[in-house]
Write a protein that holds these residues in place. Structure first.
Motif, PDB file in Angstrom:
ATOM      1  N   UNK A   1      14.169  10.298   8.824  1.00  0.00           N
ATOM      2  CA  UNK A   1      14.723  10.872   7.608  1.00  0.00           C
ATOM      3  C   UNK A   1      15.739  11.954   7.907  1.00  0.00           C
ATOM      4  N   UNK A   2      15.495  12.773   8.926  1.00  0.00           N
ATOM      5  CA  UNK A   2      16.439  13.819   9.320  1.00  0.00           C
ATOM      6  C   UNK A   2      17.752  13.218   9.819  1.00  0.00           C
ATOM      7  N   UNK A   3      17.648  12.044  10.458  1.00  0.00           N
ATOM      8  CA  UNK A   3      18.854  11.377  10.982  1.00  0.00           C
ATOM      9  C   UNK A   3      19.535  10.504   9.924  1.00  0.00           C
ATOM     10  N   UNK A   4      18.926  10.424   8.747  1.00  0.00           N
ATOM     11  CA  UNK A   4      19.524   9.644   7.677  1.00  0.00           C
ATOM     12  C   UNK A   4      19.332   8.154   7.829  1.00  0.00           C
ATOM     13  N   UNK A   5      18.392   7.726   8.655  1.00  0.00           N
ATOM     14  CA  UNK A   5      18.167   6.306   8.879  1.00  0.00           C
ATOM     15  C   UNK A   5      17.364   5.682   7.755  1.00  0.00           C
ATOM     16  N   UNK A   6      16.484   6.477   7.140  1.00  0.00           N
ATOM     17  CA  UNK A   6      15.681   6.030   6.001  1.00  0.00           C
ATOM     18  C   UNK A   6      15.721   7.107   4.929  1.00  0.00           C
ATOM     19  N   UNK A   7      15.380   6.716   3.706  1.00  0.00           N
ATOM     20  CA  UNK A   7      15.375   7.670   2.597  1.00  0.00           C
ATOM     21  C   UNK A   7      14.040   8.401   2.564  1.00  0.00           C
TER      22      UNK A   7
ATOM     23  N   UNK B   1       0.821  -1.217   0.000  1.00  0.00           N
ATOM     24  CA  UNK B   1       0.000   0.000   0.000  1.00  0.00           C
ATOM     25  C   UNK B   1       0.852   1.263   0.000  1.00  0.00           C
ATOM     26  N   UNK B   2       2.180   1.103   0.043  1.00  0.00           N
ATOM     27  CA  UNK B   2       3.071   2.256   0.017  1.00  0.00           C
ATOM     28  C   UNK B   2       3.567   2.717   1.369  1.00  0.00           C
ATOM     29  N   UNK B   3       3.287   1.963   2.412  1.00  0.00           N
ATOM     30  CA  UNK B   3       3.729   2.336   3.758  1.00  0.00           C
ATOM     31  C   UNK B   3       5.163   1.882   3.983  1.00  0.00           C
ATOM     32  N   UNK B   4       5.971   2.744   4.564  1.00  0.00           N
ATOM     33  CA  UNK B   4       7.349   2.384   4.891  1.00  0.00           C
ATOM     34  C   UNK B   4       7.362   1.404   6.070  1.00  0.00           C
ATOM     35  N   UNK B   5       8.291   0.437   6.071  1.00  0.00           N
ATOM     36  CA  UNK B   5       8.367  -0.514   7.199  1.00  0.00           C
ATOM     37  C   UNK B   5       8.546   0.159   8.551  1.00  0.00           C
ATOM     38  N   UNK B   6       9.221   1.307   8.587  1.00  0.00           N
ATOM     39  CA  UNK B   6       9.395   2.027   9.852  1.00  0.00           C
ATOM     40  C   UNK B   6       8.042   2.510  10.370  1.00  0.00           C
ATOM     41  N   UNK B   7       7.245   3.081   9.481  1.00  0.00           N
ATOM     42  CA  UNK B   7       5.912   3.533   9.880  1.00  0.00           C
ATOM     43  C   UNK B   7       5.049   2.365  10.321  1.00  0.00           C
ATOM     44  N   UNK B   8       5.157   1.234   9.607  1.00  0.00           N
ATOM     45  CA  UNK B   8       4.389   0.051  10.004  1.00  0.00           C
ATOM     46  C   UNK B   8       4.801  -0.431  11.390  1.00  0.00           C
TER      47      UNK B   8
ATOM     48  N   UNK C   1       2.218   9.864   7.152  1.00  0.00           N
ATOM     49  CA  UNK C   1       3.563   9.269   7.258  1.00  0.00           C
ATOM     50  C   UNK C   1       4.604  10.197   7.885  1.00  0.00           C
ATOM     51  N   UNK C   2       4.436  11.491   7.727  1.00  0.00           N
ATOM     52  CA  UNK C   2       5.442  12.437   8.231  1.00  0.00           C
ATOM     53  C   UNK C   2       5.615  12.329   9.741  1.00  0.00           C
ATOM     54  N   UNK C   3       4.560  11.954  10.447  1.00  0.00           N
ATOM     55  CA  UNK C   3       4.658  11.854  11.902  1.00  0.00           C
ATOM     56  C   UNK C   3       5.682  10.804  12.299  1.00  0.00           C
ATOM     57  N   UNK C   4       5.723   9.696  11.559  1.00  0.00           N
ATOM     58  CA  UNK C   4       6.650   8.608  11.872  1.00  0.00           C
ATOM     59  C   UNK C   4       7.993   8.756  11.169  1.00  0.00           C
ATOM     60  N   UNK C   5       8.021   9.394   9.998  1.00  0.00           N
ATOM     61  CA  UNK C   5       9.192   9.338   9.129  1.00  0.00           C
ATOM     62  C   UNK C   5      10.077  10.568   9.198  1.00  0.00           C
ATOM     63  N   UNK C   6       9.593  11.677   9.740  1.00  0.00           N
ATOM     64  CA  UNK C   6      10.369  12.919   9.707  1.00  0.00           C
ATOM     65  C   UNK C   6      11.691  12.787  10.436  1.00  0.00           C
ATOM     66  N   UNK C   7      11.660  12.323  11.698  1.00  0.00           N
ATOM     67  CA  UNK C   7      12.879  12.220  12.477  1.00  0.00           C
ATOM     68  C   UNK C   7      13.846  11.176  11.901  1.00  0.00           C
TER      69      UNK C   7
END
Length: 242
Positions: free
Chosen positions: A236-242, A164-171, A228-234
Motif C-alpha cells: 500500500x505504501x508503494x501504491x501497488x494495491x489500494x 472472506x475479505x482477504x486481499x489477493x496479495x495477502x492470500x 492483514x497489515x503485515x502483508x499489505x502495509x508495504x
C-alpha cells in the motif's frame, strides 16, 4: 533472531566465543563479499537484470569466484565438487519427481475440489476456515513441491479467501508461506535434505534443533493469516494495491 540468540546463550556460544570489537570488525569485513551475494541475487531479480532461474546460475558463479578469492577452493578440487553436485542434484530432482506424482494424483482424482466443498460445508466462520486452509496447505506442502501445489490450490482457495475479505496479495503471501514450510519439513523437504547432505548432519539431529524455530514460524504464519497489515502495509505504501 530472538530465539536464535536464546539458544546460543543456553549452549554457551555467547560466553565461550566472545570477541573483541576489532575482531568483530575484521570478521565483518571478511564476510562482506559473501554477504553481498544476497544483494547481487535479489537486487538483480528486482532490477530485471536476470530471472530467478538465471539468478541461481549467477549465485553459483559468484560463489565459485569467492571460493578462489578466499582460497577455500583449488582447481584440482573442481572435478570432485562437480561430481558431488551432480549426486546431490539427482537426489533433489528425485524428491521433486515423487512430489509431482502426488500432485498429478490429486488433480486427477479432483481431491482439491472435494476439500473445498467439504470446507465450506463444515463452517462459515472466517477464523476457522482460514485455520483449516492453513492446516491443509501445511499438510500438502510436506508431500508436494510448491510449484504444482500453487497451480492446483490457488484457483480453489483464492475465491474462498476473497469472499472472506482477504486481499489477493495477502492470500499469495499466505499460500507461499505455507508451502515454503514444506521445503524444510519431512518427508520431502528438499531444502532440509539438501542442507543436511551438504553439512553431513543426520536429519533427526537437525529436526530436534529446529523445533523451537518451527514454533516461531507457525506463530508468524498465524499473524500473517489474521493481521492483514503485515502483508499489505508495504504494497500500500508503494501504491501497488489500494
Amino acid at each position: 533472531m530472538l530465539i536464535a540468540g536464546i539458544m546460543a546463550y543456553r549452549r554457551g556460544y555467547m560466553t565461550k566465543h566472545m570477541l573483541s570489537m576489532s575482531e568483530r570488525f575484521k570478521l565483518l569485513v571478511d564476510a562482506l563479499p559473501s554477504l553481498s551475494l544476497v544483494v547481487v541475487v535479489i537486487g538483480g531479480i528486482l532490477a530485471g537484470i536476470f530471472t530467478p532461474t538465471e539468478a541461481s546460475a549467477i549465485a553459483v558463479v559468484y560463489s565459485l569466484i569467492l571460493g578462489f578469492i578466499y582460497r577455500a577452493l583449488k582447481v584440482e578440487q573442481l572435478p570432485n565438487i562437480l561430481l558431488s553436485t551432480a549426486k546431490l542434484t539427482a537426489i533433489v530432482i528425485f524428491m521433486i519427481a515423487a512430489s509431482s506424482i502426488m500432485s498429478w494424483v490429486m488433480a486427477f482424482t479432483q481431491i482439491p475440489g472435494v476439500i473445498a466443498d467439504t470446507l465450506l460445508a463444515m463452517t462459515d466462520n472466517p477464523i476457522v476456515i482460514l485455520l483449516i486452509i492453513n492446516v491443509i496447505l501445511l499438510f500438502v506442502g510436506t508431500f508436494m513441491d510448491p510449484t504444482p501445489a500453487v497451480l492446483i490450490f490457488t484457483p480453489i482457495f483464492l475465491p474462498i479467501c476473497v469472499n472472506l475479505g482477504m486481499d489477493p496479495v495477502q492470500f499469495g503471501i499466505l499460500l507461499v508461506f505455507n508451502l515454503s514450510l514444506g521445503t524444510i519439513t519431512p518427508p520431502v523437504g528438499p531444502i532440509l535434505f539438501t542442507g543436511c547432505k551438504v553439512s553431513d548432519v543426520k536429519i533427526d539431529h537437525v529436526i530436534k534443533t529446529l523445533l523451537p524455530f518451527f514454533a516461531v514460524i507457525f506463530l508468524v504464519l498465524m499473524a500473517v493469516t489474521y493481521i492483514p497489515a503485515i502483508s499489505m502495509t508495504i504494497p500500500q505504501m508503494m501504491g501497488l494495491v489500494k
